[in-house]
Write a protein that holds these residues in place. Structure first.
Motif, PDB file in Angstrom:
ATOM      1  N   ALA A 101     -12.268   3.327  -3.968  1.00  0.00           N
ATOM      2  CA  ALA A 101     -11.340   4.429  -3.428  1.00  0.00           C
ATOM      3  C   ALA A 101     -11.400   4.371  -2.068  1.00  0.00           C
ATOM      4  O   ALA A 101     -10.404   5.446  -1.266  1.00  0.00           O
ATOM      5  N   LEU A 104      -9.177   3.254   0.566  1.00  0.00           N
ATOM      6  CA  LEU A 104      -7.864   4.149   0.451  1.00  0.00           C
ATOM      7  C   LEU A 104      -7.737   5.068   1.068  1.00  0.00           C
ATOM      8  O   LEU A 104      -6.788   6.034   1.955  1.00  0.00           O
ATOM      9  N   GLN A 105      -9.226   6.668   0.843  1.00  0.00           N
ATOM     10  CA  GLN A 105      -8.896   7.641   1.699  1.00  0.00           C
ATOM     11  C   GLN A 105      -9.273   7.845   2.826  1.00  0.00           C
ATOM     12  O   GLN A 105      -8.232   8.877   3.141  1.00  0.00           O
ATOM     13  N   ARG A 107      -7.444   5.556   4.489  1.00  0.00           N
ATOM     14  CA  ARG A 107      -5.772   5.631   5.144  1.00  0.00           C
ATOM     15  C   ARG A 107      -5.249   6.594   4.886  1.00  0.00           C
ATOM     16  O   ARG A 107      -4.373   6.916   5.021  1.00  0.00           O
ATOM     17  N   ARG A 108      -6.075   7.719   4.460  1.00  0.00           N
ATOM     18  CA  ARG A 108      -5.361   8.588   4.043  1.00  0.00           C
ATOM     19  C   ARG A 108      -3.885   9.053   3.639  1.00  0.00           C
ATOM     20  O   ARG A 108      -2.522   9.185   3.746  1.00  0.00           O
ATOM     21  N   LEU A 109      -3.956   8.708   2.207  1.00  0.00           N
ATOM     22  CA  LEU A 109      -2.953   7.556   1.259  1.00  0.00           C
ATOM     23  C   LEU A 109      -2.549   9.046   0.127  1.00  0.00           C
ATOM     24  O   LEU A 109      -4.283   9.684  -0.271  1.00  0.00           O
ATOM     25  N   ARG A 111      -2.992  11.156  -3.216  1.00  0.00           N
ATOM     26  CA  ARG A 111      -3.646  11.400  -4.048  1.00  0.00           C
ATOM     27  C   ARG A 111      -3.525  10.707  -5.585  1.00  0.00           C
ATOM     28  O   ARG A 111      -4.447   9.702  -5.659  1.00  0.00           O
ATOM     29  N   GLU A 113      -1.346   8.072  -5.252  1.00  0.00           N
ATOM     30  CA  GLU A 113      -1.333   6.570  -5.046  1.00  0.00           C
ATOM     31  C   GLU A 113      -3.014   6.265  -4.979  1.00  0.00           C
ATOM     32  O   GLU A 113      -3.105   4.771  -5.276  1.00  0.00           O
ATOM     33  N   VAL A 114      -3.795   6.651  -4.737  1.00  0.00           N
ATOM     34  CA  VAL A 114      -5.974   6.292  -4.573  1.00  0.00           C
ATOM     35  C   VAL A 114      -5.725   6.064  -5.351  1.00  0.00           C
ATOM     36  O   VAL A 114      -6.038   4.714  -6.506  1.00  0.00           O
ATOM     37  N   ARG A 117      -3.780   2.756  -7.250  1.00  0.00           N
ATOM     38  CA  ARG A 117      -4.263   1.504  -6.938  1.00  0.00           C
ATOM     39  C   ARG A 117      -5.723   1.618  -7.323  1.00  0.00           C
ATOM     40  O   ARG A 117      -6.217   0.101  -7.860  1.00  0.00           O
ATOM     41  N   THR A 118      -6.168   2.272  -7.712  1.00  0.00           N
ATOM     42  CA  THR A 118      -8.330   1.961  -7.655  1.00  0.00           C
ATOM     43  C   THR A 118      -8.247   1.907  -8.717  1.00  0.00           C
ATOM     44  O   THR A 118      -9.104   0.989  -9.485  1.00  0.00           O
TER      45      THR A 118
END
Length: 371
Positions: A101, A104-105, A107-109, A111, A113-114, A117-118
């Motif tokens: 993760a 993704l974190q 990239r400040r997506l 929570r 969404e992270v 996708r994780t």
């Protein structure tokens, strides 16, 4: 998802270190969804090419284009590529879930969404039972899966893999090869994969790029490179273990007769070759057959070394002139046996030697230098 592309183009890409070319004049077009393997021995320039593509090395010459956009002027983080290293490069204090993760974190997506996708990436690499473990609690194969998941979770336009399986044992390498191919096919990822293992490259890639001394020797499908290497350097690297310098004594159309080291053989000329010129004849061990009787391309040899390899034996024999040949056969042979061999003329590839070019050294000479 990171913006995709139709094609990635490397135009005349070169990189020099201390005034010497590590990579020169690399021209290559990679289509979206394609799996490309950069293949060659240590020091051939394959990792240099990958690092130039990733942005970890600046180019000395040439350019890299993503469709109409020039990207070699961009820093690595602006290219949108994922990378899997030989060393895995996992954070030892973070769990599997947190390692995957992390990008993704950063990239400040959102929570949610992270988390989504994780979880999907973890499912893809089949690590659901290990999400809370630290890297040190995982096997080598599991760590490599984490590294792959961390790359694909970013949904990159291109995944770069630098000898990702070289630290694994033989069984794990085989399993991970299948895993990488499965992920590539299921996700449609465009992939550039660096390896020195020709079997690995043949099994994974849509096209192979064989490099030697920083220059491309051949680009083609696995079938093309396996059956018809363009020169003897590629043949040597692609498993043609029997290479010997001879003289072309007759040549007509594609057929050529070569003589040398006590042998007279008929082969297939890969490129035009003049009568009386130096040549290299090359044949794979599996294309040398143990036979009875006489005929074209027959040799009488003595068996010296026999290695059991399951259904086949890997056998080293020696001709009357003292030249070693490698044979793969399902016939039971033993050291000291005297047998006859036959080589199919269509399987014996003959390459012209350029003026001043050094021919491949016999195996015994190579071993003497190595020792």
């Amino acid at each position: 998802m990171t913006e995709g592309f139709r094609e990635l183009r490397l135009d005349g890409v070169g990189r020099r270190f201390a005034g010497k070319d590590a990579l020169a004049d690399l021209d290559l077009t990679i289509r979206a969804g394609e799996f490309i393997a950069l293949l060659g021995p240590s020091g051939c320039g394959k990792s240099t090419a990958l690092n130039c593509l990733a942005g970890l090395l600046p180019l000395t010459s040439g350019s890299i284009w993503q469709d109409e956009k020039r990207i070699d002027v961009l820093p690595p983080e602006k290219r949108g590529f994922g990378m899997v290293f030989q060393s895995y490069a996992l954070f030892p204090h973070m769990s599997v879930r947190r390692n995957i993760a992390f990008g993704l974190q950063m990239r400040r997506l959102p929570r949610a969404e992270v988390a989504r996708r994780t979880a999907e990436a973890i499912r893809l690499v089949q690590l659901e039972e290990h999400v809370d473990k630290l890297p040190g609690q995982l096997s080598g194969g599991q760590q490599q899966r984490v590294a792959i998941a961390r790359a694909v979770v970013l949904e990159p336009s291109l995944v770069l893999m630098d000898e990702p399986l070289s630290n694994l044992d033989a069984k794990l390498r085989l399993e991970m090869r299948t895993e990488i191919r499965r992920l590539h096919q299921s996700l449609g990822l465009t992939t550039v994969y660096v390896t020195h293992d020709q079997e690995e490259a043949l099994s994974l890639a849509d096209r192979l790029v064989v490099l030697r001394a920083g220059r491309v020797q051949q680009v083609g499908t696995p079938e093309e490179l396996h059956a018809r290497p363009v020169n003897w350097h590629v043949a040597d690297f692609m498993g043609f273990r029997n290479l010997f310098e001879m003289t072309a004594t007759q040549a007509s159309r594609g057929d050529v007769v070569v003589e040398g080291e006590g042998m007279k053989l008929v082969g297939s000329a890969v490129s035009p070759i003049a009568e009386g010129s130096r040549a290299v004849a090359a044949v794979r061990p599996e294309d040398v057959r143990v036979v009875t009787g006489e005929g074209e391309n027959h040799l009488d040899v003595d068996v010296e070394v026999v290695e059991y390899q399951g259904r086949e034996l890997a056998v080293e024999v020696r001709t009357a002139s003292g030249r070693a040949l490698h044979v793969r056969t399902d016939q039971r042979l033993a050291p000291g046996d005297r047998v006859s061999l036959a080589i199919d003329p269509q399987r014996l590839l003959v390459y012209p030697l350029a003026p001043g070019e050094q021919a491949p050294a016999p195996l015994a000479d190579v071993e003497a230098v190595a020792s």
